[in-house]
Scaffold this motif. Structure first.
Motif, PDB file in Angstrom:
ATOM      1  N   ASP A 165       6.862  13.374  12.292  1.00 32.16           N
ATOM      2  CA  ASP A 165       7.886  12.464  11.790  1.00 32.16           C
ATOM      3  C   ASP A 165       9.278  12.960  12.188  1.00 32.16           C
ATOM      4  O   ASP A 165       9.423  14.002  12.830  1.00 32.16           O
ATOM      5  N   MET A 202       1.923  11.615   7.192  1.00 29.87           N
ATOM      6  CA  MET A 202       2.564  11.589   8.501  1.00 29.87           C
ATOM      7  C   MET A 202       2.148  12.868   9.247  1.00 29.87           C
ATOM      8  O   MET A 202       2.354  13.974   8.755  1.00 29.87           O
ATOM      9  N   HIS A 225      -1.278   8.381   2.162  1.00 27.53           N
ATOM     10  CA  HIS A 225      -0.675   8.141   3.474  1.00 27.53           C
ATOM     11  C   HIS A 225       0.021   9.421   3.927  1.00 27.53           C
ATOM     12  O   HIS A 225       0.855   9.961   3.216  1.00 27.53           O
ATOM     13  N   ASP A 240       0.572   8.711  11.867  1.00 31.02           N
ATOM     14  CA  ASP A 240       0.159   8.834  10.466  1.00 31.02           C
ATOM     15  C   ASP A 240      -1.324   8.600  10.265  1.00 31.02           C
ATOM     16  O   ASP A 240      -2.053   8.280  11.205  1.00 31.02           O
ATOM     17  N   VAL A 256      12.648   9.087   8.717  1.00 32.33           N
ATOM     18  CA  VAL A 256      11.195   9.074   8.939  1.00 32.33           C
ATOM     19  C   VAL A 256      10.689  10.446   8.538  1.00 32.33           C
ATOM     20  O   VAL A 256      10.860  11.420   9.262  1.00 32.33           O
ATOM     21  N   ARG A 257      10.123  10.548   7.360  1.00 31.88           N
ATOM     22  CA  ARG A 257       9.767  11.850   6.781  1.00 31.88           C
ATOM     23  C   ARG A 257       8.299  11.885   6.379  1.00 31.88           C
ATOM     24  O   ARG A 257       7.573  10.918   6.570  1.00 31.88           O
ATOM     25  N   SER A 258       7.914  13.000   5.791  1.00 32.19           N
ATOM     26  CA  SER A 258       6.501  13.179   5.446  1.00 32.19           C
ATOM     27  C   SER A 258       5.970  12.117   4.496  1.00 32.19           C
ATOM     28  O   SER A 258       4.771  11.861   4.458  1.00 32.19           O
ATOM     29  N   TYR A 259       6.824  11.533   3.702  1.00 32.15           N
ATOM     30  CA  TYR A 259       6.327  10.498   2.804  1.00 32.15           C
ATOM     31  C   TYR A 259       6.452   9.117   3.429  1.00 32.15           C
ATOM     32  O   TYR A 259       6.274   8.113   2.742  1.00 32.15           O
ATOM     33  N   GLY A 260       6.723   9.069   4.729  1.00 29.48           N
ATOM     34  CA  GLY A 260       6.716   7.790   5.440  1.00 29.48           C
ATOM     35  C   GLY A 260       8.074   7.425   6.015  1.00 29.48           C
ATOM     36  O   GLY A 260       9.086   8.075   5.751  1.00 29.48           O
ATOM     37  N   ALA A 261       8.069   6.401   6.826  1.00 27.49           N
ATOM     38  CA  ALA A 261       9.293   5.908   7.457  1.00 27.49           C
ATOM     39  C   ALA A 261       9.985   4.966   6.486  1.00 27.49           C
ATOM     40  O   ALA A 261       9.510   3.852   6.261  1.00 27.49           O
ATOM     41  N   ASP A 306      11.342  17.790   6.262  1.00 29.13           N
ATOM     42  CA  ASP A 306      11.921  16.771   5.391  1.00 29.13           C
ATOM     43  C   ASP A 306      13.279  17.214   4.850  1.00 29.13           C
ATOM     44  O   ASP A 306      14.215  16.415   4.767  1.00 29.13           O
ATOM     45  N   ILE A 365       1.702  -1.111   4.600  1.00 29.94           N
ATOM     46  CA  ILE A 365       1.629   0.321   4.290  1.00 29.94           C
ATOM     47  C   ILE A 365       3.064   0.851   4.213  1.00 29.94           C
ATOM     48  O   ILE A 365       3.763   0.876   5.221  1.00 29.94           O
ATOM     49  N   GLU A 366       3.490   1.266   3.045  1.00 30.97           N
ATOM     50  CA  GLU A 366       4.881   1.687   2.882  1.00 30.97           C
ATOM     51  C   GLU A 366       5.182   2.877   3.779  1.00 30.97           C
ATOM     52  O   GLU A 366       4.587   3.949   3.628  1.00 30.97           O
ATOM     53  N   GLY A 367       6.105   2.690   4.691  1.00 32.89           N
ATOM     54  CA  GLY A 367       6.493   3.772   5.589  1.00 32.89           C
ATOM     55  C   GLY A 367       5.509   4.042   6.695  1.00 32.89           C
ATOM     56  O   GLY A 367       5.626   5.057   7.388  1.00 32.89           O
ATOM     57  N   GLY A 368       4.562   3.144   6.907  1.00 34.84           N
ATOM     58  CA  GLY A 368       3.545   3.358   7.939  1.00 34.84           C
ATOM     59  C   GLY A 368       4.111   3.269   9.345  1.00 34.84           C
ATOM     60  O   GLY A 368       5.044   2.498   9.600  1.00 34.84           O
ATOM     61  N   THR A 369       3.526   4.025  10.246  1.00 42.16           N
ATOM     62  CA  THR A 369       3.954   3.991  11.644  1.00 42.16           C
ATOM     63  C   THR A 369       3.173   2.945  12.431  1.00 42.16           C
ATOM     64  O   THR A 369       3.454   2.721  13.605  1.00 42.16           O
ATOM     65  N   ILE A 405       0.882  -1.167   0.000  1.00 45.29           N
ATOM     66  CA  ILE A 405       0.000   0.000   0.000  1.00 45.29           C
ATOM     67  C   ILE A 405       0.916   1.212   0.000  1.00 45.29           C
ATOM     68  O   ILE A 405       1.570   1.524   0.989  1.00 45.29           O
TER      69      ILE A 405
END
Lengths: 308, 308, 308, 308
Positions: free
Chosen positions: A72, A69, A67, A92, B126-131, C75, B294-298, A44
């Protein structure tokens, strides 16, 4: 039988999931031989400011996962105040429309003909605040024997052509070659290999797709399977223009979800399982699906598991 | 050991999930005796124009789930055009922030101290587009032996008082009474009964909560558990004002997620399991958790399963 | 007249906005004297991991705004790659349910009695994909003379008591004292001061509220106003328990939106305008509202403007 | 001047909006001659289960608006309970990422070079919970003289070719022909006609686009305009591949938003205004933009208005 209305009582909202009695579960558990666990979901990918979301196979015109955050590591790098002066947290949110975008399991309320859902429940009870009948919260978990019918591997090709109809004869042929007979309480997974088309040719992926036809659906329903999964978008074949193949009487969703209460698991990731089965020699295993209990949901995103 | 950095290699992002070798999985599967499957999640109730969302236990100030139908039976009742003239479809979307609102499993990237995540991965990733390190997509499924330490039942009360610290001695006492010793590769579930407070007194639910203290966390980490689950909001105890109990060195999240790579499963629904264990006499079972990738999900929303 | 069905034709979906002819607009523009521009909106605060969203006046049980950054300065502080090596960008997303949470303008499709919307449009055309009749996209912008009827200031109190019904006599009294007579094509703003209750006592804010009663609504509709705005949550008064005051025949929403096609602007921020009018001595000004053309929307978030 | 840092004080977060003094506003208001109001936004079409969202011009890879009804007429047609037995209500939610998808106005925090936003504000303050400096909530409303520079009409073509750079000379030529000289406090709208490409050729729309080059941006900034609007996606020209045209020193966003505090209004709907100006003979009018006060927002969706 191909029509299960009334079979589990007039109030039933779980359909073929009722077949998963303790004995069936115990038999399914006994399919585990290697202790190897394989997830069967595609990623995902919901990054809005990156290329991610568009990279995962999906149907055209569907809203991709998003998705976000809400805090972060970047925030701390920029000087955000930490808990107790030292702790960093990430948090998130996910925005998701499962159909056509991600691995998911359909609620029995997802499709119907006329005015009644599966088992005669009034379609009028599917409203803006959710399906109060036959929603995904009614299905419950599926712990069953899984059977892989790897049609693409059986044919020795990476993926089936777009116009392949997986019919009853083909299913029987693949099952015979794999020496595994679908039986009551099984979850049958039909591999087409179609997701491999997406990387290079997304528009081709989003058009016609190989999949079950009505005879294939009937063949499985007659064997009292609990659910049918596939790596294509709709389990059933899609005609050019991304429309359901077949007449109303032969529609795969109607024959399964609606008439038989057999749920569908779509957009699965079956490549690793295909390789493992090819290598291990056995096409049956323990299958686990644990839908999120979204009240009134028409589907749940899902990571189905195969335990070999 | 209480610190697992480097234990599974410098690149490792899965932590204690690495303990789930095929042998451990096979042993876990052998815990199944009855063939009874119990989901361990609370409902996800996201109706915006109904009372639903506020009814499910959640922490104050968190955005509740939102569930929207993009087409439903009401539309057809109002005259919407059907597919092929007869087919009705329902489709939906979910907006979800798992922490504090629903049953979920934490990614190892969810909390850290200083500038490094678990195993020394830079928190800067761990940034806005995910971890991009230690996100929930890296964890993989957990198929393990589950052990219920039912502290509330052990004490013979519906739920623990808000100020109960579940410490090492108490865990050992409960485990001893249940005749089940947590061992390497287990997922241990600690039942407090706290969700029962929510119905009548939501504000009390959202304040202090009973849960593990640092010694309890250490006791479990030393036994090499894979994950710790609980029916409270944070596995660890919460002090009045809904803040983490304990000093930085004794913080439950830091001792588990961060130092040991032991993930946490929070806000579980354990009432039915509690009753089944009380009735069946065995506190161990097959436990299954299949996070969404979930890619980069927390975190991932989750329906954990117990197969008794 | 109090009933405008058919007045602007059988197909009309704009209601009283039709009163804004070029002559009326020119007269409204001539109300500008000082060149002072005042926004009349409360902030949209959607931070999920901060205290923001709960600080803004809103009704209980409504989903608060959510605001997410998909890329931000944090970021880059954490090392994200920049455009052309040097450029930083920020990007975001907003999740918003306007009713009860933020300053907004109602579509004529927002409320009705029986089976017909304003002007007899079938309510069946308001479906999951939006209101295809009388949606907010049909309203168009409002450039009109604005008139402030500052009931709280007239009474010399910061805010009206919760049980104040602003009726026809009170409106006439306030207008008379302000020496401004509402006339055809005006937008009338009724100030209660109620948002000031929120800061200290959110639960009191969310219960009963002062506002128009049916006679007040009729008085304004009879004067052919284009829209009615207020700083309370529903323009009309709310009874204890946050329910609409009055019988069906005296319901403010029904008398205005439904029968008269007079739209409502709710949850306005009128404090600064109140002070400016008190200081400048004139209660009329140029009023501008430019709804977002959300296809089929039931409302639009809005920053109404007063140009004094 | 082309650099406004410090011009309105070290703390300033509004940039050229400071030019809108009462005198400038009064002069702008005096541009109204006909009393004709034109909205300048493209529709926000967010239907998930319909074709709507994809029909509106947008950039590739951006998340389209999503619009959900949480209660609608269909629910009542299906038997939902009404308020007081007779009242129907509709309610909805919007999920929106303005950049690249809908008519919007940029916050000064939207783009920068190096570590500082406009006026030297630290880019580190743009975090996951929003831009605490130079967010859209800081901009305030724009009530100004509007000037249409209709480049496409000047050239007598429906839309400019994709590779047209609207430079200083071309702007001067168009302004001269229109007999309107941009002056301090104006909002200048540059019409390319590019949205007309979308209907038939969405992929062409999403690639290169005509727009300002650096010299054009400088020409406008030197005239002390408050904001620049256009019907293309980025005000500045886009090179093939949908990338900003020009070097860092000539980048339109950097020259305007970042160096000069001149905000940008993108993806406007200018067709109706073009026709009205062609017909009425005057290219100046009253322009109104009222951004939503989204705390920390990088942009606001917007319905700009022209009052002719």
């Amino acid at each position: 039988m191909s029509d299960n209305w009334g079979r589990w009582g007039a109030d039933d909202e779980r359909g073929a999931a009722n077949l998963l009695t303790p004995d069936v579960v115990l038999a399914a558990v006994s399919s585990v031989r290697q202790g190897r666990v394989l997830p069967l979901a595609q990623p995902i990918s919901g990054s809005t400011s990156g290329p991610g979301a568009g990279r995962v196979p999906h149907l055209a015109g569907r809203p991709l996962p998003q998705h976000f955050m809400s805090v972060d590591g970047g925030d701390y790098a920029a000087g955000a105040r930490r808990l107790q002066g030292e702790i960093g947290l990430s948090d998130d949110a996910l925005v998701l429309s499962p159909h056509g975008t991600t691995t998911h399991i359909d609620a029995l309320a997802h499709m119907w003909r006329g005015d009644a859902l599966y088992n005669g429940h009034p379609a009028d009870r599917v409203r803006s605040y959710g399906a109060t009948r036959c929603g995904i919260d009614k299905l419950g978990p599926l712990v069953a024997r899984g059977v892989l019918l790897d049609v693409a591997a059986h044919r020795g090709i990476p993926h089936l052509p777009a116009d392949t109809l997986v019919d009853a004869a083909l299913l029987a042929e693949v099952a015979g070659a794999a020496e595994v007979e679908p039986r009551a309480g099984d979850v049958v997974l039909v591999r087409t290999g179609w997701p491999q088309v997406f990387r290079g040719e997304p528009a081709r992926y989003q058009d016609a797709q190989p999949g079950l036809d009505g005879s294939g659906a009937r063949w499985l329903v007659e064997r009292d399977v609990v659910a049918i999964g596939s790596d294509n978008a709709a389990v059933g074949a899609l005609d050019p223009g991304c429309t359901f193949h077949g007449t109303l009487d032969e529609d795969v969703h109607l024959l399964t979800l609606w008439r038989a209460g057999v749920t569908l698991i779509e957009m699965m990731g079956l490549e690793e399982l295909s390789a493992a089965v090819a290598e291990g020699g056995r096409a049956d295993f323990l299958f686990v699906a644990a839908p999120l209990p979204i009240e009134g949901g028409t589907a749940s995103p899902l990571t189905p598991l195969a335990v070999l």
